[in-house]
Design a protein around this motif. Structure first.
Motif, short mmCIF file in Angstrom:
data_model
loop_
_atom_site.label_atom_id
_atom_site.label_comp_id
_atom_site.label_asym_id
_atom_site.label_seq_id
_atom_site.Cartn_x
_atom_site.Cartn_y
_atom_site.Cartn_z
N LEU A 32 0.78 -1.17 -0.29
CA LEU A 32 0.57 0.16 -0.05
C LEU A 32 0.38 2.13 -0.02
N THR A 33 0.71 1.86 -0.75
CA THR A 33 1.11 3.87 -0.78
C THR A 33 0.04 4.65 -1.19
N VAL A 34 0.24 5.37 -0.22
CA VAL A 34 -0.28 6.65 -0.18
C VAL A 34 -0.41 7.95 0.80
N PRO A 35 -0.36 9.02 0.15
CA PRO A 35 0.11 10.17 0.62
C PRO A 35 -0.48 10.04 2.10
N ILE A 36 0.77 11.22 2.91
CA ILE A 36 0.03 11.44 4.43
C ILE A 36 0.76 12.68 5.09
N TRP A 37 0.59 13.41 6.06
CA TRP A 37 0.71 13.77 6.96
C TRP A 37 1.71 13.55 7.69
N TYR A 38 2.66 13.70 8.16
CA TYR A 38 3.44 13.37 9.29
C TYR A 38 4.40 14.58 9.99
N GLN A 39 5.11 14.04 11.75
CA GLN A 39 5.46 15.43 12.18
C GLN A 39 7.00 14.00 12.41
N TYR A 40 8.07 15.32 12.28
CA TYR A 40 9.24 14.39 12.76
C TYR A 40 9.78 15.68 13.28
N ALA A 41 10.85 15.30 13.90
CA ALA A 41 11.75 16.53 14.83
C ALA A 41 13.43 15.44 14.83
N PRO A 42 14.62 16.37 13.83
CA PRO A 42 15.92 16.22 14.04
C PRO A 42 15.89 15.02 15.33
N GLY A 43 16.29 13.38 14.85
CA GLY A 43 17.08 12.59 15.83
C GLY A 43 15.13 12.09 16.67
N GLY A 44 14.87 12.11 16.29
CA GLY A 44 13.52 11.41 16.70
C GLY A 44 12.82 10.44 16.77
N ASP A 45 11.21 9.66 16.92
CA ASP A 45 11.09 9.26 16.43
C ASP A 45 9.90 9.93 15.31
N LEU A 46 9.15 9.54 13.98
CA LEU A 46 8.69 10.23 13.30
C LEU A 46 7.12 9.80 13.53
N TRP A 47 6.26 10.51 13.47
CA TRP A 47 4.55 10.05 13.43
C TRP A 47 3.74 10.08 12.83
N ILE A 48 2.07 9.95 12.71
CA ILE A 48 1.49 9.51 11.58
C ILE A 48 0.38 9.47 12.61
N MET A 49 -0.72 9.97 11.95
CA MET A 49 -2.07 9.64 12.54
C MET A 49 -2.93 9.21 11.71
N THR A 50 -4.11 8.55 11.41
CA THR A 50 -4.88 7.67 10.80
C THR A 50 -5.39 6.38 11.59
N GLY A 51 -6.78 6.13 10.83
CA GLY A 51 -7.46 5.51 11.70
C GLY A 51 -7.25 4.05 11.77
N ARG A 52 -7.90 4.05 13.05
CA ARG A 52 -7.28 2.42 13.58
C ARG A 52 -7.86 1.64 12.47
N ASP A 53 -9.23 1.14 12.10
CA ASP A 53 -9.75 0.70 11.46
C ASP A 53 -9.23 0.41 9.78
N SER A 54 -8.09 1.28 9.23
CA SER A 54 -8.09 2.46 8.11
C SER A 54 -7.17 0.71 7.21
N ARG A 55 -6.99 0.89 5.71
CA ARG A 55 -6.47 0.21 5.85
C ARG A 55 -5.06 -0.08 5.96
N LYS A 56 -4.49 1.61 6.02
CA LYS A 56 -2.67 1.99 6.31
C LYS A 56 -2.96 1.41 8.18
N GLY A 57 -3.74 1.77 8.36
CA GLY A 57 -3.56 1.15 9.77
C GLY A 57 -3.79 -0.45 10.03
N ILE A 58 -4.54 -1.05 9.40
CA ILE A 58 -4.60 -2.17 9.89
C ILE A 58 -3.11 -2.78 9.35
N SER A 59 -3.36 -2.51 7.74
CA SER A 59 -1.69 -3.39 7.47
C SER A 59 0.09 -2.75 8.56
#
Length: 142
Positions: A32-59
């Protein structure tokens, strides 16, 4: 030419729309390849927000890892791709939705979008990924 660690982390920290890729949770499906917003600060972890039951979330839950790629074409062709394991999946908060929306939307549109998304998008999760493998390049003046 590959970017230095500082250059690639700074580039990833900029508000690009990412292409997220994850092995599909369904047999016989391509990743699965989709566009998404994300958050990242140098040296840290990256995070995204998505629906728990979305195809993205399940995958992502099934694979335990994902990758994102961000790029630009001006003033030079540059990209950063990062892949890594999921280190946390937590219920999303409204404050996190405001944070990520503020990164991508004009200030005057954030409140209306957050109200809509919080009401209409269903249960959301924030998935944290630890960047583990990096690919990057800047083609300079090419």
């Amino acid at each position: 030419m590959a970017l230095t660690r500082e250059e690639r982390e700074q580039f990833l920290a900029e508000p690009h729309v990412a292409a997220l890729s994850v092995n599909a949770a369904e047999e016989g499906r391509a990743p699965l390849t989709v566009p998404i917003w994300y958050q990242y600060a140098p040296g840290g972890d990256l995070w995204i927000m998505t629906g728990r039951d979305s195809r993205k979330g399940i995958s992502i839950a099934g694979a335990g890892r994902f990758s994102i790629m961000v790029d630009r074409v001006t003033p030079t062709v540059r990209y950063v791709s990062v892949e890594g394991p999921v280190v946390a999946t937590l219920p999303a908060t409204r404050d996190q939705l405001v944070e990520i929306s503020s990164r991508y939307l004009p200030a005057e549109r954030v409140d209306a979008y957050v109200d809509f998304a919080w009401r209409e998008h269903g249960e959301q999760v924030v998935i944290h990924m630890r960047p583990q493998r990096w690919l990057s390049s800047d083609l300079g003046g090419v």
